[in-house]
Design an enzyme around this catalytic site. Sequence first.
Site, PDB file in Angstrom:
ATOM      1  N   SER A 110       8.835   2.006   1.825  1.00 13.86           N
ATOM      2  CA  SER A 110       7.452   1.732   1.424  1.00 13.86           C
ATOM      3  C   SER A 110       7.461   1.131   0.032  1.00 13.86           C
ATOM      4  O   SER A 110       8.379   1.386  -0.762  1.00 13.86           O
ATOM      5  CB  SER A 110       6.642   3.035   1.409  1.00 13.86           C
ATOM      6  OG  SER A 110       5.374   2.842   0.818  1.00 13.86           O
ATOM      7  N   TYR A 122       5.165  12.161  -1.753  1.00 12.57           N
ATOM      8  CA  TYR A 122       5.507  11.139  -0.752  1.00 12.57           C
ATOM      9  C   TYR A 122       6.268   9.979  -1.392  1.00 12.57           C
ATOM     10  O   TYR A 122       7.238   9.466  -0.821  1.00 12.57           O
ATOM     11  CB  TYR A 122       4.228  10.633  -0.092  1.00 12.57           C
ATOM     12  CG  TYR A 122       4.409   9.447   0.812  1.00 12.57           C
ATOM     13  CD1 TYR A 122       4.876   9.601   2.118  1.00 12.57           C
ATOM     14  CD2 TYR A 122       4.100   8.154   0.381  1.00 12.57           C
ATOM     15  CE1 TYR A 122       5.039   8.507   2.958  1.00 12.57           C
ATOM     16  CE2 TYR A 122       4.261   7.066   1.212  1.00 12.57           C
ATOM     17  CZ  TYR A 122       4.727   7.239   2.492  1.00 12.57           C
ATOM     18  OH  TYR A 122       4.888   6.156   3.317  1.00 12.57           O
ATOM     19  N   LYS A 126      10.076   8.194  -0.476  1.00 15.66           N
ATOM     20  CA  LYS A 126      10.338   6.787  -0.193  1.00 15.66           C
ATOM     21  C   LYS A 126      11.314   6.169  -1.189  1.00 15.66           C
ATOM     22  O   LYS A 126      12.065   5.252  -0.850  1.00 15.66           O
ATOM     23  CB  LYS A 126       9.023   6.001  -0.140  1.00 15.66           C
ATOM     24  CG  LYS A 126       8.171   6.368   1.080  1.00 15.66           C
ATOM     25  CD  LYS A 126       8.959   6.160   2.388  1.00 15.66           C
ATOM     26  CE  LYS A 126       8.154   6.455   3.618  1.00 15.66           C
ATOM     27  NZ  LYS A 126       8.905   6.243   4.876  1.00 15.66           N
ATOM     28  N   PRO A 152       7.265  -1.767   3.481  1.00 19.00           N
ATOM     29  CA  PRO A 152       5.914  -2.306   3.682  1.00 19.00           C
ATOM     30  C   PRO A 152       4.972  -1.814   2.587  1.00 19.00           C
ATOM     31  O   PRO A 152       5.136  -0.725   2.038  1.00 19.00           O
ATOM     32  CB  PRO A 152       5.497  -1.738   5.036  1.00 19.00           C
ATOM     33  CG  PRO A 152       6.739  -1.139   5.636  1.00 19.00           C
ATOM     34  CD  PRO A 152       7.603  -0.763   4.489  1.00 19.00           C
ATOM     35  N   GLY A 153       3.975  -2.639   2.315  1.00 16.25           N
ATOM     36  CA  GLY A 153       2.888  -2.197   1.456  1.00 16.25           C
ATOM     37  C   GLY A 153       1.870  -1.433   2.275  1.00 16.25           C
ATOM     38  O   GLY A 153       2.225  -0.703   3.209  1.00 16.25           O
ATOM     39  N   VAL A 155      -0.349  -0.594   5.103  1.00 21.98           N
ATOM     40  CA  VAL A 155      -0.403  -0.973   6.514  1.00 21.98           C
ATOM     41  C   VAL A 155      -1.576  -0.242   7.154  1.00 21.98           C
ATOM     42  O   VAL A 155      -1.792   0.950   6.913  1.00 21.98           O
ATOM     43  CB  VAL A 155       0.911  -0.609   7.233  1.00 21.98           C
ATOM     44  CG1 VAL A 155       0.862  -1.057   8.689  1.00 21.98           C
ATOM     45  CG2 VAL A 155       2.107  -1.250   6.532  1.00 21.98           C
TER      46      VAL A 155
END
Length: 201
Positions: A110, A122, A126, A152-153, A155
């Site tokens: 992420s 979180y 990541k 990913p940014g 989503v």
Amino acid sequence: MRSSLRGRHPGRLAAFLESCSDLGPVGGVVADAGDWEQTCRAVSRADRFLGGIDVAVANAGFSAPGDLADGDPDRWRDMVLTNVYGPAILAKAALPQLMENRGHMVLIGSTAGRKVYPGNLYTATKWAVAGYAESLRQQLVGSGVRVLHIAPGHVDTPLWEQAPDAAIQPESVAEAMLWALSQPAGVDISDVTVRATGQAF
């Protein structure tokens, strides 16, 4: 093209498999990403169903509510087992097949592993995925196995109660992964960041 999936919730897995019925043979098994024995069984079943494993994708993950002061430590444990321990045990279980087939290990990280949200564990999980991916890539140099970390940014998924304005669709992440996997054997795309246009970080 054959695919094999695993999911923790039987109903959701069955519904997803049904939605894939027109895509060719797709198998599935109920398994907890943070459980070593269940992961080994899932990989073994996938190996039999697929006739070998060319690509393994560690995609399971979630964010526990609350911050580092008021969050629930039991939920933290579950999150760390899923987000950090899960990719490690999937790679360990799948490596024999990946080495035999000179395949790909894919870890979904992420952009939260590039920066941090204040008080959010979180993000630390990541960051761990990004570090693990590079450590594994270096370990496997010369084996023919390629390791791909995708960050990913935002989503547009159920992770958000309300998706941010700058958010991409899950299909965009999948397309980026397929592009990286489609490169010739002499090309190693090891780290991909994909964001919505306009996302701040």
